[in-house]
Design an enzyme around this catalytic site. Structure first.
Site, PDB file in Angstrom:
ATOM      1  N   ASP A 179       0.906  -1.150   0.000  1.00  0.00           N
ATOM      2  CA  ASP A 179       0.000   0.000   0.000  1.00  0.00           C
ATOM      3  C   ASP A 179       0.939   1.191   0.000  1.00  0.00           C
ATOM      4  O   ASP A 179       1.570   1.488   1.019  1.00  0.00           O
ATOM      5  CB  ASP A 179      -0.894   0.005   1.245  1.00  0.00           C
ATOM      6  N   HIS A 180       1.068   1.861  -1.144  1.00  0.00           N
ATOM      7  CA  HIS A 180       2.170   2.817  -1.256  1.00  0.00           C
ATOM      8  C   HIS A 180       2.007   4.005  -0.296  1.00  0.00           C
ATOM      9  O   HIS A 180       2.979   4.691  -0.008  1.00  0.00           O
ATOM     10  CB  HIS A 180       2.379   3.276  -2.706  1.00  0.00           C
ATOM     11  N   HIS A 242      -6.131   2.314   1.176  1.00  0.00           N
ATOM     12  CA  HIS A 242      -5.330   3.459   1.647  1.00  0.00           C
ATOM     13  C   HIS A 242      -5.918   4.126   2.906  1.00  0.00           C
ATOM     14  O   HIS A 242      -5.215   4.337   3.888  1.00  0.00           O
ATOM     15  CB  HIS A 242      -5.223   4.520   0.559  1.00  0.00           C
TER      16      HIS A 242
END
Ligand SMILES: NC(=O)c1ccc[n+]([C@@H]2O[C@H](COP(=O)([O-])OP(=O)(O)OC[C@H]3O[C@@H](n4cnc5c(N)ncnc54)[C@H](OP(=O)(O)O)[C@@H]3O)[C@@H](O)[C@H]2O)c1
Length: 493
Positions: A179-180, A242
Protein backbone atom coordinates in the site's frame (compact mmCIF):
# COMPACT_ATOMS: atom_id res chain seq x y z
CA UNK A 1 20.37 11.74 6.13
CA UNK A 2 20.08 8.23 7.52
CA UNK A 3 22.96 5.82 7.36
CA UNK A 4 23.60 4.56 3.86
CA UNK A 5 23.93 0.80 3.62
CA UNK A 6 23.77 -0.75 0.20
CA UNK A 7 21.39 -3.69 0.21
CA UNK A 8 22.58 -7.23 -0.42
CA UNK A 9 22.61 -8.11 -4.12
CA UNK A 10 19.23 -9.19 -5.35
CA UNK A 11 17.35 -10.10 -8.53
CA UNK A 12 14.34 -7.82 -8.90
CA UNK A 13 11.96 -9.27 -11.47
CA UNK A 14 9.07 -6.99 -12.47
CA UNK A 15 6.10 -8.76 -14.03
CA UNK A 16 4.33 -6.04 -15.98
CA UNK A 17 7.76 -4.41 -16.39
CA UNK A 18 6.56 -2.44 -19.44
CA UNK A 19 3.26 -1.36 -17.83
CA UNK A 20 2.22 2.06 -16.61
CA UNK A 21 3.10 1.52 -12.93
CA UNK A 22 6.52 0.04 -13.69
CA UNK A 23 7.48 2.83 -16.08
CA UNK A 24 6.04 5.70 -14.02
CA UNK A 25 6.96 4.58 -10.50
CA UNK A 26 8.92 1.33 -10.05
CA UNK A 27 11.80 1.89 -12.46
CA UNK A 28 12.29 5.56 -11.45
CA UNK A 29 12.35 4.34 -7.82
CA UNK A 30 15.00 1.71 -8.66
CA UNK A 31 17.03 4.29 -10.61
CA UNK A 32 16.95 6.58 -7.56
CA UNK A 33 17.96 3.73 -5.24
CA UNK A 34 20.92 3.13 -7.52
CA UNK A 35 21.77 6.84 -7.64
CA UNK A 36 21.69 7.16 -3.85
CA UNK A 37 23.84 4.07 -3.35
CA UNK A 38 21.22 1.72 -1.92
CA UNK A 39 21.38 -0.97 -4.60
CA UNK A 40 23.97 -3.67 -4.02
CA UNK A 41 26.59 -4.09 -6.74
CA UNK A 42 25.21 -7.22 -8.35
CA UNK A 43 21.55 -6.29 -8.05
CA UNK A 44 19.74 -6.93 -11.32
CA UNK A 45 16.43 -5.61 -12.59
CA UNK A 46 14.57 -7.84 -15.00
CA UNK A 47 11.44 -6.67 -16.80
CA UNK A 48 9.08 -9.56 -17.61
CA UNK A 49 5.93 -9.14 -19.68
CA UNK A 50 3.99 -10.69 -22.52
CA UNK A 51 5.20 -8.44 -25.35
CA UNK A 52 8.45 -9.47 -27.01
CA UNK A 53 10.31 -6.19 -26.70
CA UNK A 54 13.88 -7.48 -26.85
CA UNK A 55 16.67 -6.17 -24.64
CA UNK A 56 17.29 -2.95 -26.61
CA UNK A 57 13.61 -2.24 -27.03
CA UNK A 58 13.15 -2.47 -23.27
CA UNK A 59 16.13 -0.26 -22.54
CA UNK A 60 14.70 2.39 -24.87
CA UNK A 61 11.32 2.17 -23.17
CA UNK A 62 12.82 2.47 -19.69
CA UNK A 63 15.05 5.37 -20.76
CA UNK A 64 12.07 7.25 -22.18
CA UNK A 65 10.19 6.61 -18.94
CA UNK A 66 13.07 7.82 -16.78
CA UNK A 67 13.42 10.94 -18.97
CA UNK A 68 9.80 11.69 -18.26
CA UNK A 69 9.42 10.62 -14.64
CA UNK A 70 12.77 11.27 -12.96
CA UNK A 71 13.28 14.82 -11.76
CA UNK A 72 15.97 16.53 -13.89
CA UNK A 73 17.87 17.48 -10.72
CA UNK A 74 18.33 13.76 -10.06
CA UNK A 75 19.45 12.81 -13.53
CA UNK A 76 22.99 11.58 -13.78
CA UNK A 77 24.24 10.08 -17.01
CA UNK A 78 26.82 7.97 -15.16
CA UNK A 79 24.09 6.47 -12.96
CA UNK A 80 22.04 5.64 -16.04
CA UNK A 81 25.11 3.91 -17.52
CA UNK A 82 25.37 1.78 -14.39
CA UNK A 83 21.63 1.25 -14.01
CA UNK A 84 21.16 0.22 -17.65
CA UNK A 85 23.73 -2.55 -17.14
CA UNK A 86 21.56 -4.01 -14.42
CA UNK A 87 18.52 -4.08 -16.73
CA UNK A 88 17.33 -6.95 -18.90
CA UNK A 89 14.02 -8.02 -20.31
CA UNK A 90 12.38 -11.39 -20.91
CA UNK A 91 9.11 -12.16 -22.65
CA UNK A 92 7.01 -14.20 -20.22
CA UNK A 93 3.32 -14.88 -20.58
CA UNK A 94 1.67 -15.46 -17.21
CA UNK A 95 -0.69 -17.92 -18.85
CA UNK A 96 2.01 -19.97 -20.62
CA UNK A 97 4.17 -22.01 -18.22
CA UNK A 98 6.80 -22.85 -20.86
CA UNK A 99 7.67 -19.14 -21.27
CA UNK A 100 8.92 -19.13 -17.66
CA UNK A 101 11.92 -21.06 -18.94
CA UNK A 102 13.04 -17.79 -20.55
CA UNK A 103 13.15 -16.25 -17.11
CA UNK A 104 14.92 -19.27 -15.62
CA UNK A 105 17.57 -19.01 -18.35
CA UNK A 106 17.99 -15.28 -17.73
CA UNK A 107 18.36 -15.68 -13.97
CA UNK A 108 20.54 -18.74 -14.36
CA UNK A 109 23.15 -18.94 -11.59
CA UNK A 110 22.10 -15.64 -10.04
CA UNK A 111 18.99 -17.37 -8.77
CA UNK A 112 20.94 -19.58 -6.40
CA UNK A 113 23.55 -16.95 -5.56
CA UNK A 114 21.28 -14.16 -4.40
CA UNK A 115 17.72 -13.42 -3.23
CA UNK A 116 15.02 -12.89 -5.81
CA UNK A 117 12.09 -10.48 -5.56
CA UNK A 118 9.13 -10.96 -7.90
CA UNK A 119 7.18 -7.73 -8.20
CA UNK A 120 3.75 -8.55 -9.65
CA UNK A 121 2.68 -5.33 -11.33
CA UNK A 122 -0.04 -6.98 -13.39
CA UNK A 123 -3.76 -7.47 -12.97
CA UNK A 124 -4.33 -9.44 -9.72
CA UNK A 125 -6.01 -12.29 -11.65
CA UNK A 126 -2.50 -13.32 -12.67
CA UNK A 127 -0.98 -13.45 -9.19
CA UNK A 128 -1.79 -17.10 -8.43
CA UNK A 129 -0.88 -18.31 -11.89
CA UNK A 130 2.44 -16.45 -11.96
CA UNK A 131 3.32 -17.88 -8.53
CA UNK A 132 2.54 -21.43 -9.65
CA UNK A 133 4.45 -21.08 -12.92
CA UNK A 134 7.47 -19.63 -11.14
CA UNK A 135 7.47 -22.58 -8.78
CA UNK A 136 7.15 -25.10 -11.59
CA UNK A 137 10.09 -23.45 -13.35
CA UNK A 138 12.17 -24.00 -10.17
CA UNK A 139 12.28 -20.26 -9.48
CA UNK A 140 10.99 -20.19 -5.91
CA UNK A 141 13.08 -21.00 -2.85
CA UNK A 142 12.73 -20.15 0.83
CA UNK A 143 14.21 -16.68 0.37
CA UNK A 144 12.20 -15.70 -2.74
CA UNK A 145 9.80 -12.82 -2.09
CA UNK A 146 6.74 -11.74 -3.96
CA UNK A 147 5.27 -8.23 -4.04
CA UNK A 148 1.56 -7.83 -4.73
CA UNK A 149 0.10 -4.61 -6.09
CA UNK A 150 -3.39 -3.53 -5.17
CA UNK A 151 -6.22 -4.30 -5.61
CA UNK A 152 -6.21 -7.61 -3.74
CA UNK A 153 -9.67 -8.55 -4.96
CA UNK A 154 -12.99 -6.78 -5.12
CA UNK A 155 -14.50 -8.43 -2.04
CA UNK A 156 -13.53 -10.74 0.80
CA UNK A 157 -14.30 -13.79 -1.34
CA UNK A 158 -12.25 -12.67 -4.36
CA UNK A 159 -9.36 -11.53 -2.16
CA UNK A 160 -9.26 -15.02 -0.63
CA UNK A 161 -8.96 -16.58 -4.08
CA UNK A 162 -6.00 -14.32 -4.92
CA UNK A 163 -4.31 -14.81 -1.55
CA UNK A 164 -4.88 -18.57 -1.62
CA UNK A 165 -3.26 -18.79 -5.07
CA UNK A 166 -0.14 -16.94 -3.94
CA UNK A 167 -0.02 -18.69 -0.52
CA UNK A 168 0.13 -22.10 -2.20
CA UNK A 169 3.64 -21.18 -3.26
CA UNK A 170 4.95 -18.40 -1.01
CA UNK A 171 4.95 -18.34 2.80
CA UNK A 172 3.12 -15.35 4.29
CA UNK A 173 6.38 -13.81 5.54
CA UNK A 174 7.64 -13.74 1.94
CA UNK A 175 4.50 -12.01 0.60
CA UNK A 176 4.69 -8.22 0.51
CA UNK A 177 1.33 -6.54 -0.17
CA UNK A 178 2.00 -2.96 -1.15
CA UNK A 179 0.00 0.00 0.00
CA UNK A 180 2.17 2.82 -1.26
CA UNK A 181 0.67 5.26 1.25
CA UNK A 182 2.60 3.38 3.94
CA UNK A 183 5.86 4.18 2.16
CA UNK A 184 5.39 7.92 2.50
CA UNK A 185 7.89 9.60 4.82
CA UNK A 186 5.15 11.45 6.66
CA UNK A 187 3.19 8.30 7.37
CA UNK A 188 6.29 6.79 8.94
CA UNK A 189 6.87 10.09 10.73
CA UNK A 190 3.41 9.74 12.24
CA UNK A 191 4.75 6.65 14.02
CA UNK A 192 7.78 8.62 15.19
CA UNK A 193 5.67 11.56 16.39
CA UNK A 194 3.29 9.24 18.23
CA UNK A 195 5.74 6.81 19.74
CA UNK A 196 9.04 8.70 20.11
CA UNK A 197 7.44 11.49 22.16
CA UNK A 198 5.93 11.17 25.61
CA UNK A 199 3.63 14.10 24.84
CA UNK A 200 1.00 12.55 22.62
CA UNK A 201 0.23 9.07 23.91
CA UNK A 202 -1.56 10.19 27.12
CA UNK A 203 -3.91 12.45 25.12
CA UNK A 204 -4.41 10.01 22.25
CA UNK A 205 -7.79 8.85 23.52
CA UNK A 206 -11.47 9.68 23.50
CA UNK A 207 -10.91 11.82 26.60
CA UNK A 208 -9.01 14.39 24.54
CA UNK A 209 -9.65 13.76 20.86
CA UNK A 210 -12.96 14.93 19.44
CA UNK A 211 -12.77 13.43 15.96
CA UNK A 212 -10.37 12.32 13.25
CA UNK A 213 -10.75 13.20 9.59
CA UNK A 214 -8.95 11.51 6.73
CA UNK A 215 -9.33 13.04 3.29
CA UNK A 216 -7.86 11.89 -0.01
CA UNK A 217 -9.01 14.40 -2.61
CA UNK A 218 -8.26 14.18 -6.30
CA UNK A 219 -8.87 16.75 -9.02
CA UNK A 220 -8.54 14.21 -11.82
CA UNK A 221 -11.36 12.12 -13.22
CA UNK A 222 -10.95 8.57 -14.50
CA UNK A 223 -8.09 9.45 -16.90
CA UNK A 224 -9.12 7.25 -19.78
CA UNK A 225 -9.70 4.18 -17.57
CA UNK A 226 -13.47 4.40 -17.25
CA UNK A 227 -14.10 0.64 -17.59
CA UNK A 228 -11.48 -0.25 -14.98
CA UNK A 229 -12.73 2.38 -12.55
CA UNK A 230 -16.38 1.58 -13.06
CA UNK A 231 -15.70 -1.97 -12.00
CA UNK A 232 -14.14 -0.72 -8.79
CA UNK A 233 -15.39 2.64 -7.45
CA UNK A 234 -14.04 4.85 -4.69
CA UNK A 235 -14.76 2.50 -1.78
CA UNK A 236 -12.74 -0.37 -3.24
CA UNK A 237 -10.14 1.81 -4.93
CA UNK A 238 -9.33 4.10 -1.99
CA UNK A 239 -11.16 3.47 1.26
CA UNK A 240 -10.73 -0.30 1.68
CA UNK A 241 -6.96 0.01 1.38
CA UNK A 242 -5.33 3.46 1.65
CA UNK A 243 -7.74 5.23 3.99
CA UNK A 244 -8.20 2.22 6.27
CA UNK A 245 -4.43 1.78 6.51
CA UNK A 246 -4.07 5.43 7.53
CA UNK A 247 -6.89 4.99 10.03
CA UNK A 248 -5.03 2.02 11.51
CA UNK A 249 -1.83 4.00 12.00
CA UNK A 250 -3.71 6.79 13.78
CA UNK A 251 -5.86 4.49 15.91
CA UNK A 252 -3.54 1.62 16.81
CA UNK A 253 -2.12 1.11 20.27
CA UNK A 254 1.61 1.19 21.01
CA UNK A 255 3.21 -1.86 19.38
CA UNK A 256 5.77 -3.76 21.46
CA UNK A 257 8.36 -2.98 18.77
CA UNK A 258 8.56 -1.86 15.16
CA UNK A 259 8.72 -5.47 13.98
CA UNK A 260 6.25 -6.38 11.26
CA UNK A 261 4.36 -8.82 13.50
CA UNK A 262 4.06 -6.37 16.37
CA UNK A 263 2.78 -3.54 14.15
CA UNK A 264 0.41 -5.84 12.31
CA UNK A 265 -1.04 -7.11 15.59
CA UNK A 266 -1.97 -3.56 16.61
CA UNK A 267 -3.36 -2.63 13.19
CA UNK A 268 -5.42 -5.79 13.10
CA UNK A 269 -6.97 -5.00 16.49
CA UNK A 270 -8.19 -1.70 15.04
CA UNK A 271 -9.62 -3.30 11.91
CA UNK A 272 -11.40 -5.89 14.00
CA UNK A 273 -12.82 -3.16 16.23
CA UNK A 274 -14.33 -1.30 13.29
CA UNK A 275 -18.02 -1.74 13.63
CA UNK A 276 -19.41 -3.72 10.70
CA UNK A 277 -22.34 -1.65 9.52
CA UNK A 278 -25.92 -2.85 9.50
CA UNK A 279 -28.13 -1.76 6.60
CA UNK A 280 -29.44 1.03 8.73
CA UNK A 281 -25.92 2.18 9.64
CA UNK A 282 -24.90 2.11 5.97
CA UNK A 283 -27.82 4.38 5.18
CA UNK A 284 -26.97 6.71 8.07
CA UNK A 285 -23.18 6.72 8.12
CA UNK A 286 -22.16 6.54 4.46
CA UNK A 287 -22.61 8.85 1.49
CA UNK A 288 -21.79 7.78 -2.04
CA UNK A 289 -21.91 10.09 -5.01
CA UNK A 290 -20.95 10.51 -8.64
CA UNK A 291 -19.62 13.68 -10.25
CA UNK A 292 -21.70 15.54 -12.80
CA UNK A 293 -20.28 18.00 -15.33
CA UNK A 294 -18.61 21.01 -13.75
CA UNK A 295 -15.49 23.05 -13.59
CA UNK A 296 -12.13 22.01 -12.10
CA UNK A 297 -9.27 24.53 -11.95
CA UNK A 298 -11.05 26.82 -14.39
CA UNK A 299 -11.62 24.08 -16.95
CA UNK A 300 -15.01 22.67 -17.91
CA UNK A 301 -15.09 18.88 -17.49
CA UNK A 302 -17.76 16.30 -18.34
CA UNK A 303 -19.70 14.28 -15.81
CA UNK A 304 -18.59 10.76 -14.88
CA UNK A 305 -21.08 9.03 -17.15
CA UNK A 306 -20.16 11.25 -20.08
CA UNK A 307 -16.41 10.55 -19.82
CA UNK A 308 -14.89 8.58 -22.70
CA UNK A 309 -16.19 5.00 -22.51
CA UNK A 310 -18.83 5.96 -19.94
CA UNK A 311 -22.21 4.29 -19.66
CA UNK A 312 -25.37 6.21 -18.79
CA UNK A 313 -26.69 3.69 -16.26
CA UNK A 314 -23.54 3.42 -14.08
CA UNK A 315 -24.12 3.59 -10.32
CA UNK A 316 -20.42 3.48 -9.45
CA UNK A 317 -19.40 5.96 -6.78
CA UNK A 318 -16.63 8.47 -7.49
CA UNK A 319 -17.00 10.04 -4.03
CA UNK A 320 -17.47 8.48 -0.62
CA UNK A 321 -17.85 10.00 2.84
CA UNK A 322 -18.11 7.68 5.82
CA UNK A 323 -18.41 7.96 9.56
CA UNK A 324 -16.48 4.97 10.91
CA UNK A 325 -16.64 3.98 14.56
CA UNK A 326 -13.97 2.01 16.36
CA UNK A 327 -15.42 -0.03 19.16
CA UNK A 328 -12.73 -0.18 21.79
CA UNK A 329 -11.90 1.63 25.01
CA UNK A 330 -9.58 4.17 23.43
CA UNK A 331 -11.89 5.36 20.67
CA UNK A 332 -15.40 4.85 21.97
CA UNK A 333 -17.46 7.86 20.80
CA UNK A 334 -14.76 9.35 18.54
CA UNK A 335 -15.94 9.43 14.93
CA UNK A 336 -13.40 8.79 12.20
CA UNK A 337 -14.66 10.66 9.14
CA UNK A 338 -13.26 9.27 5.91
CA UNK A 339 -13.68 11.11 2.61
CA UNK A 340 -12.34 10.58 -0.86
CA UNK A 341 -13.42 11.67 -4.30
CA UNK A 342 -12.51 12.45 -7.86
CA UNK A 343 -12.97 15.83 -9.52
CA UNK A 344 -12.77 17.71 -6.23
CA UNK A 345 -11.50 21.31 -6.14
CA UNK A 346 -8.01 20.42 -4.83
CA UNK A 347 -5.62 17.49 -4.78
CA UNK A 348 -4.42 16.61 -1.33
CA UNK A 349 -4.30 13.82 1.24
CA UNK A 350 -4.52 14.78 4.86
CA UNK A 351 -5.20 13.40 8.32
CA UNK A 352 -6.58 15.83 10.88
CA UNK A 353 -6.65 14.84 14.55
CA UNK A 354 -9.01 17.30 16.13
CA UNK A 355 -8.64 17.69 19.90
CA UNK A 356 -11.47 18.72 22.21
CA UNK A 357 -12.09 22.34 23.17
CA UNK A 358 -10.72 23.60 26.48
CA UNK A 359 -13.38 22.82 29.07
CA UNK A 360 -13.80 26.48 30.08
CA UNK A 361 -12.46 29.71 28.61
CA UNK A 362 -10.89 32.30 30.90
CA UNK A 363 -10.23 34.67 28.01
CA UNK A 364 -12.28 37.77 27.08
CA UNK A 365 -15.69 37.10 25.68
CA UNK A 366 -15.53 36.79 21.93
CA UNK A 367 -12.03 35.23 21.98
CA UNK A 368 -12.07 32.74 19.23
CA UNK A 369 -10.48 29.72 20.91
CA UNK A 370 -9.78 27.20 18.19
CA UNK A 371 -9.29 23.65 19.40
CA UNK A 372 -5.89 22.05 18.90
CA UNK A 373 -5.35 20.11 15.71
CA UNK A 374 -2.59 17.85 14.53
CA UNK A 375 -2.57 18.05 10.74
CA UNK A 376 -0.64 15.42 8.82
CA UNK A 377 -0.32 16.29 5.14
CA UNK A 378 0.72 13.42 2.85
CA UNK A 379 0.44 15.10 -0.52
CA UNK A 380 1.08 17.10 -2.58
CA UNK A 381 3.68 18.22 -0.03
CA UNK A 382 4.44 16.27 3.16
CA UNK A 383 4.17 18.03 6.51
CA UNK A 384 3.06 17.67 10.11
CA UNK A 385 1.69 20.70 11.94
CA UNK A 386 0.22 21.25 15.37
CA UNK A 387 -2.29 24.08 15.62
CA UNK A 388 -2.26 25.79 19.03
CA UNK A 389 -3.44 29.02 20.63
CA UNK A 390 -0.97 31.73 21.59
CA UNK A 391 -1.03 35.25 22.98
CA UNK A 392 -1.28 38.02 20.43
CA UNK A 393 1.62 40.40 21.25
CA UNK A 394 0.64 43.91 22.33
CA UNK A 395 -0.57 46.13 25.14
CA UNK A 396 -4.30 45.94 24.39
CA UNK A 397 -6.70 45.55 27.27
CA UNK A 398 -7.43 41.92 28.12
CA UNK A 399 -5.36 39.10 26.78
CA UNK A 400 -5.94 38.51 23.09
CA UNK A 401 -5.21 35.01 21.81
CA UNK A 402 -4.68 33.81 18.29
CA UNK A 403 -4.06 30.47 16.55
CA UNK A 404 -0.46 29.63 15.62
CA UNK A 405 0.99 26.69 13.80
CA UNK A 406 3.84 24.65 15.19
CA UNK A 407 5.67 23.06 12.32
CA UNK A 408 6.86 19.52 13.08
CA UNK A 409 8.17 18.99 9.57
CA UNK A 410 11.84 18.06 9.46
CA UNK A 411 13.94 21.20 8.94
CA UNK A 412 16.05 21.25 5.79
CA UNK A 413 19.36 21.28 7.68
CA UNK A 414 18.56 17.87 9.20
CA UNK A 415 16.65 16.23 6.41
CA UNK A 416 18.07 14.90 3.21
CA UNK A 417 17.08 17.72 0.84
CA UNK A 418 14.92 15.28 -1.08
CA UNK A 419 12.09 13.23 0.39
CA UNK A 420 12.30 9.74 -1.11
CA UNK A 421 9.32 8.50 -3.09
CA UNK A 422 7.13 5.93 -1.32
CA UNK A 423 8.10 3.24 -3.83
CA UNK A 424 11.81 3.74 -3.10
CA UNK A 425 11.29 3.02 0.58
CA UNK A 426 9.02 0.06 -0.09
CA UNK A 427 11.15 -1.61 -2.77
CA UNK A 428 14.24 -1.20 -0.60
CA UNK A 429 12.37 -2.74 2.35
CA UNK A 430 11.43 -5.77 0.23
CA UNK A 431 15.04 -6.17 -0.86
CA UNK A 432 16.10 -5.93 2.79
CA UNK A 433 13.37 -8.36 3.85
CA UNK A 434 11.62 -5.89 6.18
CA UNK A 435 7.84 -6.24 5.97
CA UNK A 436 6.76 -3.72 8.65
CA UNK A 437 5.29 -1.31 6.06
CA UNK A 438 3.38 -4.02 4.19
CA UNK A 439 -0.10 -5.34 4.64
CA UNK A 440 -0.69 -8.81 6.07
CA UNK A 441 -3.39 -11.07 4.70
CA UNK A 442 -5.33 -10.81 7.96
CA UNK A 443 -5.53 -7.04 7.52
CA UNK A 444 -6.74 -7.32 3.92
CA UNK A 445 -9.47 -9.70 4.99
CA UNK A 446 -10.59 -7.71 8.03
CA UNK A 447 -10.76 -4.58 5.83
CA UNK A 448 -12.89 -6.45 3.29
CA UNK A 449 -15.32 -7.66 5.95
CA UNK A 450 -16.03 -4.02 6.82
CA UNK A 451 -16.08 -2.79 3.19
CA UNK A 452 -18.27 -5.67 1.98
CA UNK A 453 -21.00 -4.72 4.47
CA UNK A 454 -21.10 -1.21 3.01
CA UNK A 455 -21.08 -2.49 -0.57
CA UNK A 456 -23.91 -4.90 0.28
CA UNK A 457 -25.88 -2.11 1.89
CA UNK A 458 -25.52 0.04 -1.22
CA UNK A 459 -26.52 -2.88 -3.42
CA UNK A 460 -29.68 -3.36 -1.44
CA UNK A 461 -30.48 0.31 -1.41
CA UNK A 462 -33.05 1.64 -3.83
CA UNK A 463 -31.50 5.10 -3.59
CA UNK A 464 -29.13 6.03 -6.41
CA UNK A 465 -25.76 7.64 -5.60
CA UNK A 466 -25.95 11.39 -4.97
CA UNK A 467 -24.63 13.74 -7.61
CA UNK A 468 -22.09 16.55 -7.14
CA UNK A 469 -20.79 19.03 -9.66
CA UNK A 470 -17.17 18.40 -10.66
CA UNK A 471 -15.08 20.99 -8.82
CA UNK A 472 -17.17 20.93 -5.64
CA UNK A 473 -16.46 19.21 -2.29
CA UNK A 474 -19.07 16.55 -2.91
CA UNK A 475 -22.80 16.38 -2.34
CA UNK A 476 -24.71 18.22 0.38
CA UNK A 477 -25.27 14.87 2.10
CA UNK A 478 -21.52 14.66 2.87
CA UNK A 479 -21.71 17.96 4.74
CA UNK A 480 -24.82 16.80 6.54
CA UNK A 481 -23.06 13.60 7.63
CA UNK A 482 -20.70 15.60 9.86
CA UNK A 483 -23.04 18.54 10.57
CA UNK A 484 -25.46 16.07 12.15
CA UNK A 485 -22.77 15.41 14.80
CA UNK A 486 -22.27 19.16 15.30
CA UNK A 487 -19.02 19.13 13.33
CA UNK A 488 -17.73 20.22 9.93
CA UNK A 489 -15.10 19.05 7.45
CA UNK A 490 -11.70 20.67 7.70
CA UNK A 491 -11.44 22.25 4.30
CA UNK A 492 -7.94 22.48 3.02
CA UNK A 493 -6.53 25.86 2.04
N1 LIG B 1 -0.74 2.46 -12.67
C1 LIG B 1 -0.84 2.79 -11.42
O1 LIG B 1 -0.62 3.93 -11.04
C2 LIG B 1 -1.22 1.77 -10.39
C3 LIG B 1 -1.32 2.19 -9.06
C4 LIG B 1 -1.61 1.24 -8.08
C5 LIG B 1 -1.82 -0.08 -8.44
N2 LIG B 1 -1.75 -0.44 -9.76
C6 LIG B 1 -1.97 -1.86 -10.06
O2 LIG B 1 -0.77 -2.36 -10.62
C7 LIG B 1 -1.05 -3.34 -11.62
C8 LIG B 1 -0.46 -2.88 -12.94
O3 LIG B 1 -1.03 -1.65 -13.30
P1 LIG B 1 -0.59 -0.85 -14.61
O4 LIG B 1 -1.29 0.46 -14.50
O5 LIG B 1 0.88 -0.85 -14.75
O6 LIG B 1 -1.27 -1.71 -15.74
P2 LIG B 1 -0.91 -1.78 -17.29
O7 LIG B 1 -0.24 -0.53 -17.74
O8 LIG B 1 -2.15 -2.19 -17.97
O9 LIG B 1 0.16 -2.94 -17.35
C9 LIG B 1 -0.21 -4.28 -17.22
C10 LIG B 1 1.02 -5.11 -17.43
O10 LIG B 1 0.62 -6.47 -17.33
C11 LIG B 1 1.27 -7.18 -18.39
N3 LIG B 1 0.50 -8.35 -18.80
C12 LIG B 1 -0.77 -8.40 -19.26
N4 LIG B 1 -1.10 -9.67 -19.56
C13 LIG B 1 -0.03 -10.43 -19.29
C14 LIG B 1 0.27 -11.79 -19.40
N5 LIG B 1 -0.63 -12.68 -19.85
N6 LIG B 1 1.48 -12.23 -19.04
C15 LIG B 1 2.43 -11.37 -18.59
N7 LIG B 1 2.22 -10.05 -18.47
C16 LIG B 1 1.01 -9.58 -18.81
C17 LIG B 1 1.31 -6.18 -19.50
O11 LIG B 1 2.30 -6.58 -20.42
P3 LIG B 1 2.06 -6.50 -22.01
O12 LIG B 1 1.83 -5.04 -22.29
O13 LIG B 1 3.34 -7.00 -22.56
O14 LIG B 1 0.87 -7.35 -22.31
C18 LIG B 1 1.66 -4.90 -18.77
O15 LIG B 1 3.04 -4.80 -18.59
C19 LIG B 1 -2.58 -3.44 -11.65
O16 LIG B 1 -2.99 -4.47 -10.80
C20 LIG B 1 -3.03 -2.11 -11.10
O17 LIG B 1 -4.30 -2.19 -10.52
C21 LIG B 1 -1.44 0.44 -10.73
Amino acid sequence: MDQLTASSPCNVVIFGGNGDLAIRKLLPALYNLDRTGYLGDNTRVIGASRTDLGHDGYLDLVKQGLDQFVDRAQWDEAVWERFSKRLTYVAVNAREPETFKNLAAELDQDFSCQDTVYYLSTAPDFFGEISRNLNEAGLVNSSSRVVLEKPIGKSLASSKVINDGVSEIFAENNIYRIDHYLGKETVQNLLAVRFANALFEPVWTNAHIDNVQITVAETVGVEGRWGYYDDSGALRDMIQNHLLQLLCLVAMGVPVSLDADAVRAEKLKVLKSLQTMSLDKVRRNTVRAQYAAGNVGGKAVPGYKEEEGGKPNSQTETFVAIRADIHNWRWRGVPFYLRTGKRLPARYSEIVIQFKDVPHSIFPEGSNLASNKLVIRLQPEESIQLNMMNKLPGLGEGMQVTPVTLNLTMPDHIADSRVPEAYERLILDVIRGNSTLFVHRDEVEAAWVWADAILDGWKQSTVAPHSYPAGSWGPQAAFELVARDGRSWQESN
